[in-house]
Design a protein around this motif. Structure first.
Motif, short mmCIF file in Angstrom:
data_model
loop_
_atom_site.label_atom_id
_atom_site.label_comp_id
_atom_site.label_asym_id
_atom_site.label_seq_id
_atom_site.Cartn_x
_atom_site.Cartn_y
_atom_site.Cartn_z
N GLY A 253 31.96 5.86 9.56
CA GLY A 253 32.75 6.99 10.05
C GLY A 253 32.54 8.22 9.20
O GLY A 253 31.95 8.16 8.11
N PRO A 254 33.03 9.36 9.66
CA PRO A 254 32.82 10.63 8.94
C PRO A 254 33.46 10.66 7.56
O PRO A 254 33.05 11.45 6.70
CB PRO A 254 33.43 11.68 9.86
CG PRO A 254 34.35 10.93 10.75
CD PRO A 254 33.80 9.54 10.88
N ASP A 255 34.43 9.78 7.32
CA ASP A 255 35.07 9.72 6.00
C ASP A 255 34.36 8.77 5.06
O ASP A 255 34.79 8.57 3.92
CB ASP A 255 36.54 9.31 6.16
CG ASP A 255 36.70 7.98 6.88
OD1 ASP A 255 35.67 7.36 7.25
OD2 ASP A 255 37.84 7.55 7.08
N GLY A 256 33.26 8.15 5.52
CA GLY A 256 32.49 7.24 4.68
C GLY A 256 32.93 5.79 4.75
O GLY A 256 32.38 4.95 4.05
N ASP A 257 33.89 5.48 5.62
CA ASP A 257 34.32 4.09 5.79
C ASP A 257 33.38 3.35 6.73
O ASP A 257 32.99 3.89 7.78
CB ASP A 257 35.74 4.02 6.39
CG ASP A 257 36.81 4.43 5.39
OD1 ASP A 257 36.54 4.44 4.18
OD2 ASP A 257 37.92 4.75 5.85
N GLU B 184 34.81 10.64 18.35
CA GLU B 184 34.70 9.79 17.16
C GLU B 184 33.29 9.21 17.04
O GLU B 184 32.74 9.16 15.93
CB GLU B 184 35.73 8.65 17.23
CG GLU B 184 37.16 9.11 17.05
CD GLU B 184 38.18 8.03 17.37
OE1 GLU B 184 39.27 8.07 16.76
OE2 GLU B 184 37.91 7.14 18.22
N CYS C 19 30.18 9.72 13.85
CA CYS C 19 29.73 8.57 13.04
C CYS C 19 28.24 8.65 12.76
O CYS C 19 27.49 9.33 13.45
CB CYS C 19 30.02 7.26 13.79
SG CYS C 19 31.77 6.83 13.89
#
Length: 163
Positions: free
Chosen positions: A39-43, A77, A81
Motif C-alpha cells: 500500500g501507499p503507506d508501505g504496509d 486504492e 499500491c
C-alpha cells in the motif's frame, strides 16, 4: 546489455522478501516466483508465491495479487499500491495487473534475463510469448531489473531445471 534499476532501501527490502518467497516456492516444488502488494503507506497488504505445481498454470503470485486487490480494494486504492516481484510479470499477469488498475511494478529479475538464461542452458521457453510488461500493459509504470538479485534469481531457476 541489461540496464539495471537502483532501488530505494525500502524497495530493496520488499524485493528481498519476494526473492525469499520465490525460494520458498522452489523448496515446495513450484517455480521460483514471489510477489508482494504494498500500500501507499508501505504496509504489505498481500503476498504470495507460485502455486502451479498442482496443475493450475494461472496460480502465479502476480495474478493472485490482482484477484485479491479486485476483491478487497477500491479502484483508487489499487492505483495507489505497488507490486514488488521476484520476476517481471508474464503477459497473463501484466494484463491482469492493468485490468484491475494496480499501480507501479518493481521487479528483481526481467523477462529478458530469464529468456537469456534458458537459451544458454538449452531449455525451451514457456507456452506464452516472453513479452516485457511494457508490451502488454504500456500504461503501467515499471522498474527493474535489480542487479543485486540477478545471481540469486538465476541460481533459483538453474536449481529448478537441474543445471
Amino acid at each position: 546489455m541489461v540496464q539495471f534499476y537502483d532501488p530505494t532501501e525500502a524497495e530493496a527490502l520488499f524485493l528481498r522478501r519476494c526473492v525469499d518467497l520465490a525460494a520458498e516456492a522452489l523448496d515446495d516444488g513450484d517455480e521460483p516466483f514471489g510477489s508482494l502488494l504494498v500500500g501507499p503507506d508501505g504496509d504489505v497488504l498481500f503476498e504470495d508465491r507460485n502455486r502451479v505445481k498442482d496443475g493450475d498454470a494461472t496460480r502465479h503470485p502476480e495474478f493472485e495479487i490482482a484477484r485479491w486487490a479486485a476483491e478487497h480494494l477500491t479502484p483508487a486504492e489499487r492505483a495507489a499500491c505497488a507490486v514488488y516481484t521476484s520476476g517481471e510479470h508474464c503477459p497473463m499477469c501484466a494484463a491482469a495487473h492493468a485490468w484491475v488498475g494496480l499501480g507501479r511494478i518493481v521487479y528483481a529479475g526481467s523477462t529478458s534475463q530469464l529468456t537469456e538464461w534458458l537459451r544458454a542452458w538449452g531449455m525451451p521457453g514457456g507456452p506464452v510469448a516472453a513479452l516485457p510488461i511494457s508490451d502488454v500493459a504500456p500504461g503501467v509504470d515499471t522498474a527493474g531489473p535489480v542487479e543485486e538479485f540477478a545471481d540469486e534469481i538465476k541460481g533459483l531457476h538453474a536449481r529448478m531445471r537441474g543445471v
